[in-house]
Design a protein around this motif. Structure first.
Motif, PDB file in Angstrom:
ATOM      1  N   LEU A  19      -0.230  -4.232   8.039  1.00  0.00           N
ATOM      2  CA  LEU A  19      -0.664  -4.038   6.651  1.00  0.00           C
ATOM      3  C   LEU A  19      -2.183  -3.966   6.646  1.00  0.00           C
ATOM      4  O   LEU A  19      -2.863  -4.875   7.110  1.00  0.00           O
ATOM      5  N   ALA A  32      -4.908   4.484   9.718  1.00  0.00           N
ATOM      6  CA  ALA A  32      -3.450   4.604   9.721  1.00  0.00           C
ATOM      7  C   ALA A  32      -3.023   5.878  10.446  1.00  0.00           C
ATOM      8  O   ALA A  32      -2.148   5.854  11.323  1.00  0.00           O
ATOM      9  N   ILE A  44       5.337   2.409  15.131  1.00  0.00           N
ATOM     10  CA  ILE A  44       4.314   1.716  14.331  1.00  0.00           C
ATOM     11  C   ILE A  44       4.515   2.098  12.871  1.00  0.00           C
ATOM     12  O   ILE A  44       4.578   3.276  12.542  1.00  0.00           O
ATOM     13  N   ASN A  45       4.643   1.112  12.013  1.00  0.00           N
ATOM     14  CA  ASN A  45       4.682   1.378  10.570  1.00  0.00           C
ATOM     15  C   ASN A  45       3.428   0.792   9.948  1.00  0.00           C
ATOM     16  O   ASN A  45       3.136  -0.391  10.134  1.00  0.00           O
ATOM     17  N   VAL A  46       2.721   1.627   9.220  1.00  0.00           N
ATOM     18  CA  VAL A  46       1.491   1.154   8.597  1.00  0.00           C
ATOM     19  C   VAL A  46       1.697   1.093   7.096  1.00  0.00           C
ATOM     20  O   VAL A  46       2.194   2.039   6.497  1.00  0.00           O
ATOM     21  N   ARG A  47       1.341  -0.012   6.493  1.00  0.00           N
ATOM     22  CA  ARG A  47       1.419  -0.112   5.041  1.00  0.00           C
ATOM     23  C   ARG A  47       0.003  -0.290   4.513  1.00  0.00           C
ATOM     24  O   ARG A  47      -0.781  -1.052   5.070  1.00  0.00           O
ATOM     25  N   LEU A  48      -0.302   0.440   3.457  1.00  0.00           N
ATOM     26  CA  LEU A  48      -1.653   0.421   2.914  1.00  0.00           C
ATOM     27  C   LEU A  48      -1.655  -0.235   1.544  1.00  0.00           C
ATOM     28  O   LEU A  48      -0.793   0.044   0.719  1.00  0.00           O
ATOM     29  N   ALA A  49      -2.627  -1.077   1.312  1.00  0.00           N
ATOM     30  CA  ALA A  49      -2.737  -1.705  -0.011  1.00  0.00           C
ATOM     31  C   ALA A  49      -4.209  -1.852  -0.351  1.00  0.00           C
ATOM     32  O   ALA A  49      -5.072  -1.834   0.517  1.00  0.00           O
ATOM     33  N   ARG A  50      -4.466  -2.000  -1.614  1.00  0.00           N
ATOM     34  CA  ARG A  50      -5.842  -2.171  -2.058  1.00  0.00           C
ATOM     35  C   ARG A  50      -6.202  -3.650  -2.078  1.00  0.00           C
ATOM     36  O   ARG A  50      -7.340  -4.025  -1.826  1.00  0.00           O
ATOM     37  N   ASN A  51      -5.242  -4.466  -2.453  1.00  0.00           N
ATOM     38  CA  ASN A  51      -5.459  -5.911  -2.470  1.00  0.00           C
ATOM     39  C   ASN A  51      -4.089  -6.577  -2.516  1.00  0.00           C
ATOM     40  O   ASN A  51      -3.059  -5.919  -2.622  1.00  0.00           O
ATOM     41  N   LEU A  52      -4.103  -7.910  -2.429  1.00  0.00           N
ATOM     42  CA  LEU A  52      -2.851  -8.649  -2.574  1.00  0.00           C
ATOM     43  C   LEU A  52      -2.853  -9.298  -3.954  1.00  0.00           C
ATOM     44  O   LEU A  52      -3.920  -9.620  -4.463  1.00  0.00           O
ATOM     45  N   LEU A  54       1.132  -7.945  -3.278  1.00  0.00           N
ATOM     46  CA  LEU A  54       1.800  -6.657  -3.199  1.00  0.00           C
ATOM     47  C   LEU A  54       2.839  -6.569  -4.316  1.00  0.00           C
ATOM     48  O   LEU A  54       3.312  -7.580  -4.801  1.00  0.00           O
ATOM     49  N   ARG A  62      10.637  -4.051   1.982  1.00  0.00           N
ATOM     50  CA  ARG A  62       9.486  -4.158   2.884  1.00  0.00           C
ATOM     51  C   ARG A  62       9.885  -4.828   4.183  1.00  0.00           C
ATOM     52  O   ARG A  62      10.529  -5.874   4.177  1.00  0.00           O
TER      53      ARG A  62
END
Lengths: 185, 285
Positions: A19, A32, A44-52, A54, A62
């Motif tokens: 993440l 990523a 490989i799995n990439v998860r993108l977030a701006r902040n927590l 989620l 997930r």
């Protein structure tokens, strides 16, 4: 409060999930793409977030997150404060080798030096490694992706005889006690 | 005559390269009954006649551009000298619209030009549209709303299920919905696609100073005068990006979205009105 927990699900076979959390959502996309391209053997799995935190509605679908990386752009104070406030949504179990900090623009002369010192103190207090990334060139992005891949494989348990916790004791950030008085004259 | 051909050539050059100096937009008000039937030849005749009547020493050239814009070049003289072709005023008007764009006009000649314009277009009056910029096409597109607008709707992506955009199956965005919402709000406020290139937005404050901790300033009766000026090489693009990327933490303030909604970039803010004052008298400079 929806806290991300490290061992809620079973691990996938030959799979590692990472993440990337970044307020600006710029470097994470490049890393990523690079990570997915570089790694041929492991999924490989990439998860993108701006902040927590989620979004809760994705909790069931997930997969288990093996490594959480906070990408902080040192040219922005908001980048640092956003990462800091996301930390409380992480289960303490993540701080045993499943979290890492990455900063970009550390060489930029216009940033206040206190910011990097604060990031280092934060990483040191949480016993997490601190990586420096060069995001302006392709080689820099590839290098950052490679380093994250190395840590990710360990954190996902895919490297025999090495655990994330063990690696983090070797790579964690340390801040010398006289850092505040340090000068570069 | 040589002078005539030269000024025609000047006009053509400027039409091709209109970004000289600052353009100001004006709006014609209260059309007379026959305003809709004004066509090119009548307008040309009337404008030249009225302007020469109001001000004897002028040289006027009018040309219609391929996009239906009427370009007018006015060189002003006075009782002692011939019209000065080195400092002409250019006027652009689209027939059947109430908008007039002017550059190079001095305060001295402004009332006469305005009067001639009003009479020739068969309107009653003309007012400042409070919109200015270096790029003529940009201010034209902004005030005539010729950019891609996004209107609020309950169904923002009606056909998305049939053709989802291609994504890498290994990379997933956790907060994609938030990002989409931000993008939609930004586009609703400022438009989507290529935006008109504005360079500045000016907010003149005539509001009372408000700060509970500072009694010296709040004791005063008269308003605290201040000016807030936003500058950028492409202001609307920067504002839209700051909203869509989440840099602006709350929803778009009506003060900023008024730039596109009202098509102006000069606002006077007083305590009585919430947001830009619509009935502002011509500001005293």
């Amino acid at each position: 409060m929806s806290i991300l927990k490290p061992f809620r699900q079973l691990p996938g076979l030959n799979t590692a999930n990472i993440l990337l959390v970044e307020n600006e959502e710029q470097l994470q996309v490049k890393i990523a793409d690079s990570m997915v391209l570089l790694e041929k053997i492991i999924n490989i799995n990439v998860r993108l977030a701006r902040n927590l935190p989620l979004p809760v509605d994705k909790d069931q679908s997930r997969p288990r997150i093996d490594l959480v990386v906070f990408i902080i752009n040192l040219t922005s104070e908001m980048s640092f404060s956003s990462a800091e406030s996301s930390l409380k949504y992480l289960d303490p179990g993540y701080f045993l080798g499943k979290t890492c900090f990455m900063v970009s623009n550390a060489r930029n002369s216009s940033i206040p030096p206190e910011r990097l010192i604060s990031v280092r103190k934060l990483a040191a207090s949480l016993h997490c490694p601190l990586l420096y990334a060069e995001d302006q060139t392709e080689e820099g992005v590839v290098a950052a992706a490679q380093r994250l891949l190395a840590i990710l494989k360990v954190a996902a348990g895919l490297v025999p005889m090495v655990t994330g916790f063990y690696l983090s004791t070797l790579t964690r950030c340390t801040v010398p006690s006289d850092l505040d008085q340090q000068s570069f004259d | 005559m040589g002078g005539n051909r030269r000024s025609t050539r000047h006009l053509r050059d400027v039409i091709d390269n209109p970004n000289l100096g600052k353009w100001n937009a004006y709006q014609l008000l209260k059309a007379e009954e026959d305003a809709v039937s004004v066509e090119l030849s009548t307008f040309k005749e009337q404008f030249k006649a009225h302007l020469s009547e109001l001000f004897r020493h002028v040289s006027v050239k009018i040309k219609k551009h391929s996009d239906d814009a009427i370009w007018i070049r006015v060189a002003w003289g006075d009782n002692f000298s011939r019209p000065n072709h080195l400092k002409p005023t250019y006027v652009v008007h689209y027939l059947q619209t109430p908008y007039v764009f002017v550059t190079g006009l001095s305060q001295k000649h402004k009332p006469m030009l305005n009067q001639a314009m009003v009479l020739a277009t068969r309107y009653t009056s003309i007012k400042d549209a409070y919109l200015s910029g270096k790029n003529l096409i940009a201010i034209r597109d902004l005030v005539m709303k010729q950019y891609q607008q996004v209107f609020p709707t309950n169904h923002p992506n009606p056909f998305q299920e049939n053709n989802p955009p291609p994504t890498n199956p290994y990379i997933e965005k956790e907060q994609a919905e938030n990002a989409e919402n931000r993008q939609r709000v930004a586009c609703e406020a400022f438009g989507s696609g290529t935006l008109p290139q504005l360079q500045t937005a000016v907010y003149k404050l005539e509001t009372k100073f408000r700060d509970d901790t500072n009694h010296i300033m709040t004791k005063r009766d008269e308003p605290f005068r201040g000016v807030v000026k936003f500058t950028s090489s492409n202001l609307l693009e920067s504002l839209r990006h700051s909203v869509s990327s989440g840099m602006a933490s709350s929803s778009v303030t009506p003060l900023l979205s008024s730039i596109t909604q009202k098509g102006r970039n000069y606002f006077v803010i007083t305590d009585k009105g919430l947001g830009p004052s619509a009935q502002t008298p011509h500001p005293k400079v």
